[in-house]
Motif scaffolding. Structure first.
Motif, short mmCIF file in Angstrom:
data_model
loop_
_atom_site.label_atom_id
_atom_site.label_comp_id
_atom_site.label_asym_id
_atom_site.label_seq_id
_atom_site.Cartn_x
_atom_site.Cartn_y
_atom_site.Cartn_z
N GLN A 21 -9.82 8.35 -6.33
CA GLN A 21 -8.42 7.97 -6.25
C GLN A 21 -8.19 6.66 -6.98
OE1 GLN A 21 -5.74 8.98 -3.95
NE2 GLN A 21 -6.68 10.93 -3.48
N SER A 22 -7.30 6.71 -7.93
CA SER A 22 -6.89 5.47 -8.56
C SER A 22 -5.71 4.93 -7.76
CB SER A 22 -6.48 5.71 -10.01
OG SER A 22 -5.39 6.58 -10.05
N GLY A 31 -8.97 6.39 5.54
CA GLY A 31 -10.00 5.55 4.93
C GLY A 31 -9.88 5.44 3.42
N LYS A 32 -9.00 6.18 2.82
CA LYS A 32 -8.83 6.14 1.37
C LYS A 32 -7.51 5.47 1.04
CE LYS A 32 -11.46 10.26 0.37
NZ LYS A 32 -11.44 11.59 -0.21
N ASN A 33 -7.54 4.58 0.07
CA ASN A 33 -6.33 3.95 -0.45
C ASN A 33 -5.56 3.19 0.63
OD1 ASN A 33 -5.07 3.49 -2.82
ND2 ASN A 33 -4.22 5.53 -3.05
N GLU A 34 -6.28 2.53 1.51
CA GLU A 34 -5.66 1.86 2.67
C GLU A 34 -4.72 0.73 2.26
OE1 GLU A 34 -5.67 2.68 5.90
OE2 GLU A 34 -6.78 4.45 5.33
N GLN A 35 -5.05 0.00 1.21
CA GLN A 35 -4.20 -1.12 0.80
C GLN A 35 -2.82 -0.63 0.36
OE1 GLN A 35 -5.77 -3.45 -2.40
NE2 GLN A 35 -4.27 -5.08 -2.15
N ALA A 36 -2.79 0.43 -0.42
CA ALA A 36 -1.50 0.98 -0.88
C ALA A 36 -0.73 1.57 0.30
CB ALA A 36 -1.74 2.05 -1.94
N LYS A 37 -1.44 2.21 1.23
CA LYS A 37 -0.76 2.78 2.40
C LYS A 37 -0.17 1.69 3.28
CE LYS A 37 -4.19 5.76 3.52
NZ LYS A 37 -4.85 6.82 4.30
N ASP A 38 -0.88 0.57 3.43
CA ASP A 38 -0.36 -0.54 4.24
C ASP A 38 0.88 -1.17 3.61
OD1 ASP A 38 -2.30 -0.17 6.16
OD2 ASP A 38 -3.63 -1.73 5.38
N MET A 39 0.84 -1.33 2.28
CA MET A 39 2.00 -1.89 1.59
C MET A 39 3.21 -0.97 1.73
SD MET A 39 0.19 -3.51 -1.83
CE MET A 39 1.64 -3.21 -2.77
N ALA A 40 2.99 0.33 1.58
CA ALA A 40 4.09 1.28 1.71
C ALA A 40 4.62 1.31 3.14
CB ALA A 40 3.63 2.68 1.29
N LEU A 41 3.73 1.21 4.13
CA LEU A 41 4.17 1.18 5.53
C LEU A 41 5.06 -0.02 5.80
CD1 LEU A 41 4.02 2.13 8.52
CD2 LEU A 41 2.02 0.67 8.73
#
Length: 170
Positions: free
Chosen positions: A48-49, A85-95
Motif C-alpha cells: 500500500q502506498s 494495521g495498514k495505513n494507520e496514519q492516513a486513516k487517523d488523519m481522515a478520522l
C-alpha cells in the motif's frame, strides 16, 4: 379387510440401490483444516502506498463556506479503507477530518445530509461513527449517537451488519 388392502399394507417398497462406489476414500484427501478460521490471512496484495486523500485545507474551506455535505461526501469518497494495521496514519488523519465535519454540523442539517448519501457512503460513515466511539472526546459521544441513530434510520440493520462484518476498516 378386503384382501387387496391387506396385501398393500404388508408389501414392502422396492429397495433402493446403493451407490456402486461405496468403498471410495476420495473424500479423505481434502484437508479440512485449511478452512479453519484461525488459518485465515488477509490478502496482502500489492504494498500500500500512502493515498493522497483529501487536503485538510479543502475540507476546512468547504466547512467555512457552509458546505458540510460536500465536505463529508468528499471525505467518504476518498476514505482510506484497508485492513487493520495498514495505513494507520492516513486513516487517523481522515478520522480527525470526518469527526471535525460531523461535530460541526447542526442537528437540523443532519437529515438532509444523510438523505443525500448512497448506501456505500452510509456504510463508510457508520464505520467512522464507530471509530469515533473508540476515541471519545469532550461532547463527541452524544453527537455521534445522534448521527448513529439517523444513519441507522436511513440504512437499517444491514448497514450495521455490513460495518461489523467487514474486515476492512477506516
Amino acid at each position: 379387510m378386503p384382501m387387496m388392502i391387506q396385501e398393500m399394507m404388508w408389501t414392502r417398497p422396492p429397495q433402493q440401490a446403493m451407490a456402486k462406489n461405496t468403498f471410495s476414500s476420495e473424500f479423505r484427501n481434502i484437508d479440512v483444516d485449511q478452512y479453519n478460521e484461525d488459518n485465515y490471512k488477509d490478502d496482502d496484495g500489492e504494498p500500500q502506498s500512502p493515498p493522497i486523500g483529501v487536503d485538510e485545507a479543502t475540507i476546512v474551506s468547504l466547512m467555512n463556506a457552509g458546505n458540510h455535505a460536500d465536505a463529508l461526501k468528499l471525505l467518504l469518497a476518498n476514505a482510506p479503507v484497508a485492513s487493520k494495521g495498514k495505513n494507520e496514519q492516513a486513516k487517523d488523519m481522515a478520522l480527525n477530518l470526518v469527526l471535525k465535519v460531523l461535530l460541526s454540523v447542526n442537528k437540523s442539517q443532519m437529515d438532509q445530509i444523510i438523505s443525500s448519501l448512497d448506501k456505500t457512503q452510509l456504510d463508510v460513515l457508520m464505520k467512522y461513527i464507530y471509530r469515533g466511539f473508540e476515541r471519545p472526546s469532550e461532547g463527541s459521544s452524544a453527537i455521534l449517537l445522534i448521527w448513529h441513530e439517523k444513519v441507522y434510520n436511513a440504512g437499517g440493520v444491514g448497514c450495521i451488519v455490513r460495518v461489523l462484518t467487514d474486515r476492512k476498516r477506516v
